[in-house]
Design an enzyme around this catalytic site. Structure first.
Site, short mmCIF file in Angstrom:
data_model
loop_
_atom_site.label_atom_id
_atom_site.label_comp_id
_atom_site.label_asym_id
_atom_site.label_seq_id
_atom_site.Cartn_x
_atom_site.Cartn_y
_atom_site.Cartn_z
N LYS A 1 0.86 -1.19 0.00
CA LYS A 1 0.00 0.00 0.00
C LYS A 1 0.88 1.23 0.00
CE LYS A 1 -4.56 0.89 0.57
NZ LYS A 1 -5.72 0.04 0.24
N PRO B 1 -5.91 2.83 -7.46
CA PRO B 1 -6.63 3.87 -6.73
C PRO B 1 -7.01 3.45 -5.31
CG PRO B 1 -7.89 3.08 -8.64
CD PRO B 1 -6.70 2.20 -8.51
N GLY C 1 -21.22 6.39 4.12
CA GLY C 1 -20.23 6.75 3.09
C GLY C 1 -20.80 6.44 1.72
N GLY D 1 -19.65 7.26 -1.42
CA GLY D 1 -18.70 7.55 -2.48
C GLY D 1 -18.76 6.51 -3.58
N ALA D 2 -17.61 6.23 -4.18
CA ALA D 2 -17.56 5.32 -5.33
C ALA D 2 -18.17 3.96 -5.00
CB ALA D 2 -16.10 5.14 -5.76
N ASP E 1 -23.60 10.50 5.10
CA ASP E 1 -22.31 10.89 4.54
C ASP E 1 -22.01 12.29 5.08
OD1 ASP E 1 -20.62 10.00 1.69
OD2 ASP E 1 -20.28 11.99 2.53
N ARG F 1 -24.30 14.34 -1.32
CA ARG F 1 -24.37 12.92 -1.67
C ARG F 1 -25.60 12.27 -1.04
NH1 ARG F 1 -18.05 10.90 -2.21
NH2 ARG F 1 -17.73 12.24 -4.01
P1 NAI Z 1 -14.74 7.52 -1.61
O1 NAI Z 1 -13.71 8.48 -1.15
O2 NAI Z 1 -15.23 7.56 -3.02
O3 NAI Z 1 -16.04 7.61 -0.65
C1 NAI Z 1 -15.98 7.69 0.72
C2 NAI Z 1 -17.21 8.43 1.19
O4 NAI Z 1 -17.25 8.42 2.61
C3 NAI Z 1 -17.26 9.89 0.76
O5 NAI Z 1 -18.52 10.19 0.19
C4 NAI Z 1 -17.05 10.66 2.06
O6 NAI Z 1 -17.69 11.94 2.07
C5 NAI Z 1 -17.66 9.71 3.05
N1 NAI Z 1 -17.22 9.85 4.44
C6 NAI Z 1 -15.97 10.08 4.91
N2 NAI Z 1 -15.97 10.11 6.24
C7 NAI Z 1 -17.25 9.90 6.63
C8 NAI Z 1 -17.90 9.81 7.88
N3 NAI Z 1 -17.23 9.95 9.03
N4 NAI Z 1 -19.22 9.56 7.92
C9 NAI Z 1 -19.92 9.43 6.76
N5 NAI Z 1 -19.36 9.51 5.55
C10 NAI Z 1 -18.04 9.73 5.48
O7 NAI Z 1 -14.13 6.08 -1.25
P2 NAI Z 1 -14.55 4.67 -1.85
O8 NAI Z 1 -13.71 4.35 -3.02
O9 NAI Z 1 -16.03 4.62 -1.98
O10 NAI Z 1 -14.09 3.69 -0.68
C11 NAI Z 1 -14.83 3.59 0.52
C12 NAI Z 1 -14.09 2.69 1.48
O11 NAI Z 1 -13.92 1.40 0.88
C13 NAI Z 1 -12.66 3.16 1.83
O12 NAI Z 1 -12.40 2.85 3.17
C14 NAI Z 1 -11.76 2.32 0.91
O13 NAI Z 1 -10.49 2.09 1.45
C15 NAI Z 1 -12.55 1.03 0.84
N6 NAI Z 1 -12.29 0.26 -0.35
C16 NAI Z 1 -12.51 0.83 -1.58
C17 NAI Z 1 -12.27 0.08 -2.73
C18 NAI Z 1 -12.52 0.64 -4.08
O14 NAI Z 1 -12.43 -0.13 -5.05
N7 NAI Z 1 -12.87 1.91 -4.22
C19 NAI Z 1 -11.77 -1.30 -2.65
C20 NAI Z 1 -11.63 -1.79 -1.30
C21 NAI Z 1 -11.87 -1.03 -0.20
N1 PHE Z 2 -7.56 0.22 -3.06
C1 PHE Z 2 -8.48 -0.82 -3.38
C2 PHE Z 2 -8.42 -1.93 -2.33
O1 PHE Z 2 -8.09 -1.69 -1.20
C3 PHE Z 2 -8.35 -1.30 -4.82
C4 PHE Z 2 -7.03 -1.89 -5.22
C5 PHE Z 2 -6.86 -3.27 -5.19
C6 PHE Z 2 -5.97 -1.10 -5.67
C7 PHE Z 2 -5.67 -3.86 -5.60
C8 PHE Z 2 -4.77 -1.69 -6.07
C9 PHE Z 2 -4.65 -3.06 -6.04
O2 PHE Z 2 -8.79 -3.08 -2.53
#
Ligand code: NAI
Ligand code: PHE
Length: 348
Positions: free
Chosen positions: A76, A115, A180, A182-183, A203, A208
């Site tokens: 990481k 990412p 949360g 997000g994505a 959120d 959002r």
């Molecule tokens: P993102 O950054 O797109 O979305 C996160 C969301 O959480 C945002 O809308 C933000 O405003 C909200 N947020 C932050 N703090 C908050 C709180 N205290 N209360 C409520 N909402 C809050 O991130 P993404 O990509 O959706 O990832 C979410 C989680 O999943 C992260 O912890 C990430 O490490 C994990 N993750 C993401 C993966 C991916 O493919 N994007 C893969 C594996 C894990």
């Molecule tokens: N950051 C994401 C995760 O925690 C997606 C990811 C997977 C990025 C593998 C790079 C490699 O799973």
């Protein structure tokens, strides 16, 4: 100075005096293959916190790759920013990406990034012009695009597995609280709504919440209510460290299954959940859809259908883990770690 204990292989730490950014790369394990894991860019209280986060997250990636049967190790990157990303000008962000790429090149392919929180496919497009050690470019730049949708599909499979283990007959009619949006979280909310869940969302970004309330008719709650609001399924998709042992003792839900990496602030929280009968899907299994997408598409040559099939199979993987945990009277985290350890030992 005594070196802090860590069971990983390599930590690289660099500072850029011009921007004030710190760059940490943790390579936890290359036993199953070159390490991989995303780049997290955010403000940290201290450099020590950034190093600790990179190492913890790298360790989780080792487990994730092993549990998903992917031929990659765990690593990481953490970029400790001098100010929130939104406040950085383009030139500063571009310089930071350039330095990160240089650090990736120094590792010579032992670690490939992608990412994570604070970075996106567009950033991977820029990085890829400077280093080959990058997954997750946008489709326009020739990559497989965001890992978010597959992560969400996998998290929803984890929700379904958890709901079955808790004795419910499907998600239809259950109160599903997504933290949360997000994505990942927004797509999980869509999948849950499509399956008939009564959706509750929160959120820190009110826009959002408003968007999902309008699109899906979700009930919006304050962010501070997430640990006390009664629901059937809690789906944390914001940041890690939400569930301390104390929180685990009172969490008013039947199922805990989300995307946030390192959700448990304290390993003992898993035991507290077990004793209370809360079905807990370990994060490194529930959120492995993103890794399956990136590694499947970019290393293994899978098409989108194969990636989606493997991601949906997270449901069966978790059913097996729940079964092991029940049979042996251990936590679901311990059961999942046993499986990952067996894969890692088999690779020796
Ligand atoms: P993102 O950054 O797109 O979305 C996160 C969301 O959480 C945002 O809308 C933000 O405003 C909200 N947020 C932050 N703090 C908050 C709180 N205290 N209360 C409520 N909402 C809050 O991130 P993404 O990509 O959706 O990832 C979410 C989680 O999943 C992260 O912890 C990430 O490490 C994990 N993750 C993401 C993966 C991916 O493919 N994007 C893969 C594996 C894990
Ligand atoms: N950051 C994401 C995760 O925690 C997606 C990811 C997977 C990025 C593998 C790079 C490699 O799973």
């Amino acid at each position: 100075m005594a070196l802090p204990e860590w069971d990983g292989e390599l930590t690289s730490v660099r500072h850029d005096p011009e921007t004030g950014a710190w760059f940490v790369i943790g390579v936890h394990s290359t036993r199953l293959g070159p390490a991989s894991g995303g780049t997290r860019a955010m403000v940290y209280p201290s450099v020590d916190d950034a190093v600790a986060d990179a190492r913890r997250l790298a360790g989780a990636m080792t487990l994730k790759m092993a549990a998903a049967g992917l031929p990659m190790g765990g690593g990481k990157s953490v970029i400790a920013l001098p100010a929130p990303r939104a406040e950085l000008d383009d030139a500063t962000w571009r310089r930071i990406l350039g330095l990160h790429a240089a650090n990736l090149n120094l590792l010579g392919g032992n670690y490939t990034t992608g990412p994570d929180v604070g970075t996106c496919s567009a950033d991977m497009d820029v990085l890829r012009t400077l280093t080959p050690h990058v997954f997750g470019r946008s489709a326009a730049a020739g990559g497989p695009g965001s890992s978010g949708p597959m992560t969400a599909l996998g998290v929803f499979a984890a929700v379904e597995a958890g709901v079955a283990e808790a004795g419910f007959d499907g998600v239809d009619g259950l109160r599903v609280l997504v933290q949360g949006l997000g994505a990942v979280g927004a797509d999980v909310a869509r999948l849950a709504a499509a399956a008939g869940a009564k959706l509750i969302v929160t959120d820190v970004d009110p826009a959002r919440c408003a968007a999902l309330a309008e699109e899906l008719g979700a009930e919006v709650i304050d962010t501070g209510a997430v640990l006390t609001r009664e629901c059937d399924v809690l789906v944390p998709c914001a940041t890690g460290g939400l569930v301390t042992a104390e929180v685990a003792g009172t969490l008013p839900c039947a199922v805990l299954a989300g995307a946030a990496n390192n959700l448990l602030a304290d390993p003992y929280a898993a035991e507290v959940l077990r004793r209370r009968g809360v079905v807990h899907a370990p994060d490194f299994v529930a959120n492995s859809g993103g890794a399956i997408h990136l590694v499947g598409r970019e290393v293994l040559g899978w098409d989108a259908d194969a990636v989606a099939d493997r991601t949906r199979a997270i449901r069966d993987t978790l059913a097996g883990i729940f079964d092991d945990a029940r049979t042996h009277g251990i936590t679901t985290v311990a059961a999942a770690e046993r499986r990952a350890a067996a894969t890692l030992e088999g690779a020796l």
